[in-house]
Each structure stands twice: as C-alpha cells, then as structure tokens.
Design a protein around this motif. Structure first.
Motif, mmCIF file in Angstrom:
data_model
loop_
_atom_site.group_PDB
_atom_site.id
_atom_site.type_symbol
_atom_site.label_atom_id
_atom_site.label_comp_id
_atom_site.label_asym_id
_atom_site.label_seq_id
_atom_site.Cartn_x
_atom_site.Cartn_y
_atom_site.Cartn_z
ATOM 1 N N VAL A 27 -6.505 0.431 -3.908
ATOM 2 C CA VAL A 27 -6.852 1.844 -3.510
ATOM 3 C C VAL A 27 -8.021 2.302 -4.578
ATOM 4 O O VAL A 27 -8.062 2.369 -5.794
ATOM 5 C CB VAL A 27 -5.767 2.800 -3.750
ATOM 6 C CG1 VAL A 27 -5.960 4.246 -3.787
ATOM 7 C CG2 VAL A 27 -4.794 2.304 -3.024
ATOM 8 N N TYR A 43 0.680 -1.143 0.086
ATOM 9 C CA TYR A 43 -0.079 -0.015 -0.043
ATOM 10 C C TYR A 43 0.738 1.430 -0.118
ATOM 11 O O TYR A 43 0.603 2.283 -0.638
ATOM 12 C CB TYR A 43 -0.851 0.059 1.257
ATOM 13 C CG TYR A 43 -2.270 -0.673 1.113
ATOM 14 C CD1 TYR A 43 -3.113 -0.340 -0.073
ATOM 15 C CD2 TYR A 43 -2.678 -1.837 1.907
ATOM 16 C CE1 TYR A 43 -4.198 -1.047 -0.090
ATOM 17 C CE2 TYR A 43 -3.715 -2.501 1.669
ATOM 18 C CZ TYR A 43 -4.768 -2.284 0.680
ATOM 19 O OH TYR A 43 -5.610 -2.800 0.402
ATOM 20 N N VAL A 59 -9.778 1.928 0.556
ATOM 21 C CA VAL A 59 -9.485 0.723 -0.158
ATOM 22 C C VAL A 59 -10.453 -0.182 -0.010
ATOM 23 O O VAL A 59 -11.179 0.056 0.718
ATOM 24 C CB VAL A 59 -8.151 0.388 0.421
ATOM 25 C CG1 VAL A 59 -6.930 1.387 0.518
ATOM 26 C CG2 VAL A 59 -8.234 -0.104 2.157
#
Length: 325
Positions: free
Chosen positions: A232, A137, A227
């Motif tokens: 995302v 991420y 998310v």
C-alpha cells in the motif's frame, strides 16, 4: 462515474493554476501535459506534468452553482485538514499537499495540488488477485484504519467544526441532514422518511456507548487504496473524514451486510474482536446512514445510470429490516 459535481476546466485555466502553484516556468506548452483521472465520483482530478518533468495531481472542488449534499459543503477544506492530521499523527502514506488556493481568482472553486502517487487502485486490481492476496490487503487496510482511528478529536463532528460533546447528537444530525437533503429534492426512498427517523430514534441509545471522538476516514474502501508491488503506497480521497465512532469505518460494513463483502480479514488486521450486540446495532445504524448517502447522492450528482440507485435502495431495505422496520 460521470457526475455534474466534476468541475472541469479549460486548458488556459489549468495553466493559470499551474503557474500560480509552481511558477510560470513550470507551465507546459503543447499537448498531453494534463489528463483527467476518471475514478472519482465527486471532484474532478487531473494528472499534471510540469515542464521540469515532475508530475502532480490537481483536485478541483465542484462548481459553485451545483448543489451538493449538506455534508459535502466545504469538502475540500475537510480533505486538507485530514491530510494534515494524518501526516502529523500517523505513518499512513498519503499524498503531500503542494499548494492550495481558495481565492477563486483563477478558478471558480477551491483547488489544490498534491504529489503524484505511482500505483494502481486496489479495487481495479482485485479481480487479478488470489484469495490469499486479497485477504492480505484487507488485513493491511484493517491495520491502517486502526492507525487512523488513533487520532483523537476535540469533539464529535466535522474536522473543521463545530462539534458536539457527545456522539448521539452528532450522528443524529448526520442522518437528519441526509433526510432533509432527500426531502428537499423529492427523492423517493423504498422506505418512508418518517419510518427511518423512527428507527434511528428507537436505537439511538446504542450510540451513547461511544465516549471518545476519533478520526474516522469513512471512505476507506479498496478504490481509495493505491498499491504498487504488493504494498500500500497511499490512501487517497479524504474529504469525508470526521471525528466520530471508529466502528463507522467502511471496513466494518460487511459485519452487518454481505453487500459490502466479508469483514473477517479487515477485523483481523484491525485487531477487533467479533462485534458485541450494542456494536452490531450501531453498525446497522451506520449501514443505514451509508445506504441513505448512496441513494440520495444519485440525484444530486445526476447519475445517468439508475443501477447505482437501485443497488443502494436494495441495501437500504435490507438494513431497515435488520433494524426491525
């Protein structure tokens, strides 16, 4: 976090706003059609269910009688401009603006409706993620930030203007506005105001390396990243964006302070090499600016908990020391 800048409205006012945006046929009766989303610290945000079953998000600016920081004035106009720029120039996922109203005819402040994003904020999920998932991420946030920074600006400064031709005066004005905000309210800082001004002036030459104004999101931390299913799906809260030095992005903060985590994965995703010495000086200046924001905003928002202020003061002391103060 609770803040006096949150401009909560009655059910009747919310219905009037829905009617103006979507028409009276979309106004719901009964209960449970509107609920506050509580993650933000500045604007009040509502999740709205329309009669058709569609969901939307309503964001309302602070009450007109509540004093905000100088750079927060006109923040909603900044966010609307930022959303338009991101949609026009990048593929970064952001909500779609569905209606905006600054007339103050049905509400005492500007507001806008945007599309609802089905997802969870990354900050809330982080404790449930593996280290590999967190790194993935953070890499993605680095890549997204670089794409946002690809948007060129006409001048350094606010998205809505006015701007300056060079970066040094624009950044110095940002710092000076914060210090004046703090002095106006008599806010105690762990380091003297004059000391901070002197430190910034002593290192200002490093700012001259920045020659191209770029879109800077600034507040792109995990709490503003939505998310779902490992992807995302949206970046939210764009009211702090400006044209400046991409190195001022939040993802770089950890390069000069462990208080903001480890920037290694972010840098990898961004494609940025280790910072040079001039870049490290600039990032320390930007961490100083960030610490000032975090310290001074606690008074303007009337936070009931001193923990945020105490933590920010610790970060300010750390950054001042790194700059030789």
């Amino acid at each position: 976090m609770e803040s006096i800048t949150k401009n909560r409205q009655s059910a009747a006012a919310l219905r009037a706003m829905v009617a103006r945006a979507y028409g009276p046929d979309e106004v719901c009766d009964g209960e449970d059609w509107a609920g506050e989303l509580g993650n933000g610290c500045f604007n009040v945000v509502y999740r709205i269910r329309l009669r058709s079953g569609t969901q939307a998000v309503l964001k309302i600016a602070p009450p007109p009688d509540v004093e905000v920081l100088t750079y927060e004035r006109g923040a909603m106009a900044t966010e609307l401009a930022a959303l338009r720029l991101v949609r026009e120039h990048t593929k970064v996922p952001v909500p779609e603006v569905e209606f905006a109203d600054r007339s103050q005819e049905v509400c005492d402040a500007a507001y806008f409706f945007m599309s609802y994003v089905d997802g969870d904020d990354l900050h809330t999920l982080r404790d449930t993620l593996t280290d590999a998932e967190k790194e993935a991420y953070d890499e993605r946030l680095g890549a997204i930030t670089r794409e946002l920074n690809s948007i060129p600006g006409p001048a350094f400064g606010p998205l809505t203007g006015p701007g300056t031709r060079t970066w040094r005066p624009a950044f110095l004005r940002m710092v000076d506005e914060l210090l004046r905000d703090g002095e106006r309210r008599g806010i105690a800082l762990p380091c003297g105001y004059d000391l901070i001004r002197g430190l910034v002036a002593a290192h200002a030459d490093a700012l001259d390396e920045v020659t191209e104004p770029r879109f800077v999101e600034w507040d792109l931390w995990s709490g503003n990243c939505m998310v779902r299913d490992g992807r995302v799906v949206a970046i939210v809260d764009h009211e702090r964006a400006f044209y400046g030095d991409p190195l001022m992005e939040f993802g770089f903060a950890g390069c000069e302070s462990s208080a903001f985590g480890d920037s290694t994965a972010f840098l990898r995703g961004y494609g940025h090499p280790p910072l040079t010495e001039p870049e490290r000086i600039r990032r320390r200046l930007y961490n100083l600016h960030l610490a000032l924001v975090l310290c001074i905003e606690t008074t303007y928002r009337a936070y009931s908990d001193d923990g945020h202020y105490d933590w920010a003061c610790g970060h300010l002391r750390e950054t001042v020391a790194l700059l030789g103060g």
